[in-house]
Write an enzyme that holds these catalytic residues in place. Structure first.
Site, PDB file in Angstrom:
ATOM      1  N   LYS A  39       0.832  -1.220   0.000  1.00  0.00           N
ATOM      2  CA  LYS A  39       0.000   0.000   0.000  1.00  0.00           C
ATOM      3  C   LYS A  39       0.859   1.261   0.000  1.00  0.00           C
ATOM      4  O   LYS A  39       0.624   2.161  -0.789  1.00  0.00           O
ATOM      5  CB  LYS A  39      -0.894   0.063   1.253  1.00  0.00           C
ATOM      6  CG  LYS A  39      -1.991  -0.965   1.320  1.00  0.00           C
ATOM      7  CD  LYS A  39      -2.968  -0.661   2.444  1.00  0.00           C
ATOM      8  CE  LYS A  39      -2.351  -0.663   3.834  1.00  0.00           C
ATOM      9  NZ  LYS A  39      -1.866  -1.970   4.297  1.00  0.00           N
TER      10      LYS A  39
ATOM     11  N   ARG B 196      -0.450  -8.702  13.283  1.00  0.00           N
ATOM     12  CA  ARG B 196      -1.011  -7.627  12.443  1.00  0.00           C
ATOM     13  C   ARG B 196      -1.922  -8.202  11.360  1.00  0.00           C
ATOM     14  O   ARG B 196      -2.953  -7.615  11.029  1.00  0.00           O
ATOM     15  CB  ARG B 196       0.108  -6.783  11.833  1.00  0.00           C
ATOM     16  CG  ARG B 196       0.663  -5.797  12.874  1.00  0.00           C
ATOM     17  CD  ARG B 196       2.041  -5.297  12.516  1.00  0.00           C
ATOM     18  NE  ARG B 196       2.080  -4.624  11.242  1.00  0.00           N
ATOM     19  CZ  ARG B 196       3.172  -4.534  10.486  1.00  0.00           C
ATOM     20  NH1 ARG B 196       4.291  -5.096  10.871  1.00  0.00           N
ATOM     21  NH2 ARG B 196       3.127  -3.888   9.352  1.00  0.00           N
TER      22      ARG B 196
ATOM     23  N   ARG C  82      11.183  -6.348   4.501  1.00  0.00           N
ATOM     24  CA  ARG C  82      11.117  -4.910   4.807  1.00  0.00           C
ATOM     25  C   ARG C  82      11.734  -4.637   6.180  1.00  0.00           C
ATOM     26  O   ARG C  82      12.443  -3.655   6.359  1.00  0.00           O
ATOM     27  CB  ARG C  82       9.657  -4.432   4.788  1.00  0.00           C
ATOM     28  CG  ARG C  82       9.502  -2.960   5.097  1.00  0.00           C
ATOM     29  CD  ARG C  82       8.077  -2.498   4.920  1.00  0.00           C
ATOM     30  NE  ARG C  82       7.220  -2.988   5.979  1.00  0.00           N
ATOM     31  CZ  ARG C  82       5.881  -2.866   5.972  1.00  0.00           C
ATOM     32  NH1 ARG C  82       5.283  -2.292   4.941  1.00  0.00           N
ATOM     33  NH2 ARG C  82       5.174  -3.310   6.969  1.00  0.00           N
TER      34      ARG C  82
ATOM     35  N   ARG D 278      12.057  -1.486  11.129  1.00  0.00           N
ATOM     36  CA  ARG D 278      10.791  -1.205  11.829  1.00  0.00           C
ATOM     37  C   ARG D 278      10.566  -2.200  12.947  1.00  0.00           C
ATOM     38  O   ARG D 278      10.672  -3.402  12.729  1.00  0.00           O
ATOM     39  CB  ARG D 278       9.634  -1.279  10.824  1.00  0.00           C
ATOM     40  CG  ARG D 278       9.088   0.069  10.442  1.00  0.00           C
ATOM     41  CD  ARG D 278       7.992  -0.063   9.425  1.00  0.00           C
ATOM     42  NE  ARG D 278       6.759  -0.593   9.985  1.00  0.00           N
ATOM     43  CZ  ARG D 278       5.592  -0.524   9.368  1.00  0.00           C
ATOM     44  NH1 ARG D 278       5.510   0.065   8.189  1.00  0.00           N
ATOM     45  NH2 ARG D 278       4.512  -1.024   9.905  1.00  0.00           N
TER      46      ARG D 278
ATOM     47  N   ARG E  60      -9.332   1.602   9.315  1.00  0.00           N
ATOM     48  CA  ARG E  60      -8.949   0.219   9.621  1.00  0.00           C
ATOM     49  C   ARG E  60     -10.040  -0.506  10.384  1.00  0.00           C
ATOM     50  O   ARG E  60      -9.878  -1.690  10.694  1.00  0.00           O
ATOM     51  CB  ARG E  60      -7.676   0.226  10.464  1.00  0.00           C
ATOM     52  CG  ARG E  60      -6.407  -0.120   9.668  1.00  0.00           C
ATOM     53  CD  ARG E  60      -5.257  -0.016  10.632  1.00  0.00           C
ATOM     54  NE  ARG E  60      -4.084  -0.741  10.267  1.00  0.00           N
ATOM     55  CZ  ARG E  60      -3.033  -0.214   9.641  1.00  0.00           C
ATOM     56  NH1 ARG E  60      -3.052   1.031   9.234  1.00  0.00           N
ATOM     57  NH2 ARG E  60      -1.969  -0.951   9.423  1.00  0.00           N
TER      58      ARG E  60
HETATM   59  P1  AMP Z   1       0.959   0.841   8.902  1.00  0.00           P
HETATM   60  O1  AMP Z   1       2.235   1.551   8.621  1.00  0.00           O
HETATM   61  O2  AMP Z   1      -0.198   1.375   8.124  1.00  0.00           O
HETATM   62  O3  AMP Z   1       1.084  -0.660   8.784  1.00  0.00           O
HETATM   63  O4  AMP Z   1       0.597   1.144  10.436  1.00  0.00           O
HETATM   64  C1  AMP Z   1       1.464   0.775  11.486  1.00  0.00           C
HETATM   65  C2  AMP Z   1       0.710   0.663  12.810  1.00  0.00           C
HETATM   66  O5  AMP Z   1       0.116   1.939  13.137  1.00  0.00           O
HETATM   67  C3  AMP Z   1      -0.447  -0.314  12.823  1.00  0.00           C
HETATM   68  O6  AMP Z   1      -0.025  -1.641  13.069  1.00  0.00           O
HETATM   69  C4  AMP Z   1      -1.299   0.252  13.969  1.00  0.00           C
HETATM   70  O7  AMP Z   1      -0.746  -0.078  15.220  1.00  0.00           O
HETATM   71  C5  AMP Z   1      -1.144   1.749  13.769  1.00  0.00           C
HETATM   72  N1  AMP Z   1      -2.182   2.335  12.882  1.00  0.00           N
HETATM   73  C6  AMP Z   1      -1.999   2.917  11.665  1.00  0.00           C
HETATM   74  N2  AMP Z   1      -3.157   3.339  11.146  1.00  0.00           N
HETATM   75  C7  AMP Z   1      -4.113   3.020  12.046  1.00  0.00           C
HETATM   76  C8  AMP Z   1      -5.528   3.168  12.084  1.00  0.00           C
HETATM   77  N3  AMP Z   1      -6.204   3.743  11.069  1.00  0.00           N
HETATM   78  N4  AMP Z   1      -6.189   2.709  13.178  1.00  0.00           N
HETATM   79  C9  AMP Z   1      -5.532   2.135  14.206  1.00  0.00           C
HETATM   80  N5  AMP Z   1      -4.205   1.953  14.235  1.00  0.00           N
HETATM   81  C10 AMP Z   1      -3.485   2.381  13.164  1.00  0.00           C
END
Ligand code: AMP
Length: 188
Positions: free
Chosen positions: A15, A146, A129, A135, A90
């Site tokens: 994404k 996740r 990654r 990360r 989400r």
């Molecule tokens: P991502 O980089 O999009 O995979 O987001 C990393 C982490 O940020 C996720 O595993 C969640 O812990 C948190 N996170 C990001 N976006 C959201 C969201 N819309 N709602 C809740 N937690 C989020």
């Protein structure tokens, strides 16, 4: 009309990479909630301190906080032409709140792009990654959590947006350029 896009898909589907390219080409703001939260953690802000452990466990930050963050973010000047949401919504609650925020301004989502990748590919991609980016949530244990959080809390958004007639499914396997071409074709 403003272009308001959402990218949907499991962690590791690509994404972020695809969203960044598409937003640049469409000249709209790329809004990655994951990037925003990681920046808050790195900066040691109040929100950052609140969410650090949640991120490290691969769980979701509470809806109320995310909705406040998005409300503020999509009201900024760089969103005048439109925006691409990468990582939000989400949960169904977040999606409903977004519908209400936009409806209050007589706006609506233009399209939702679902990037499809199978689970084995996902884990392989995220582990790679993690090696490259360092990360803290890119370890096997957290990745599996996740993906399960995605399956339980985020995947219901697929039918939510399908019912609204907004969903566009794109095969997420291939080179970065191939996948981007598929997305652009699908949006035309
Ligand atoms: P991502 O980089 O999009 O995979 O987001 C990393 C982490 O940020 C996720 O595993 C969640 O812990 C948190 N996170 C990001 N976006 C959201 C969201 N819309 N709602 C809740 N937690 C989020």
């Amino acid at each position: 009309m403003r272009k308001l896009l959402i990218f949907l898909g499991p962690p590791g589907a690509g994404k972020g990479t695809q969203a960044k390219i598409l937003a640049e080409n469409c000249d709209i703001a790329h809004i990655s909630t994951g990037d925003m939260l990681r920046a808050a953690v790195a900066g040691g802000t109040k929100i950052g301190q609140e969410v650090k452990e949640v991120l490290d466990r691969g769980e979701l930050v509470p809806d109320r906080l995310m909705i406040d963050i998005i409300k503020d973010r999509i009201g900024r000047d760089d969103c005048k032409q439109g925006f691409l949401l990468d990582g939000f919504p989400r949960t169904i609650q977040q999606a409903q709140a977004l519908q209400e925020l936009l409806a209050a301004e007589d706006q609506q989502i233009s399209d939702v792009i679902l990037l499809k990748v199978n689970e084995e590919q996902l884990i392989a991609r995220i582990l790679k990654r993690g090696e490259e980016s360092g990360r803290s949530d890119d370890t096997r244990e957290v990745i599996e959590n996740r993906i399960s959080v995605y399956n339980q809390q985020t995947s219901p958004l697929i039918s939510f947006y399908q019912d609204l007639g907004l969903l566009r499914e794109v095969d997420g396997i291939g080179t970065i350029a191939e996948i981007q071409d598929r997305i652009v074709e699908n949006l035309q």
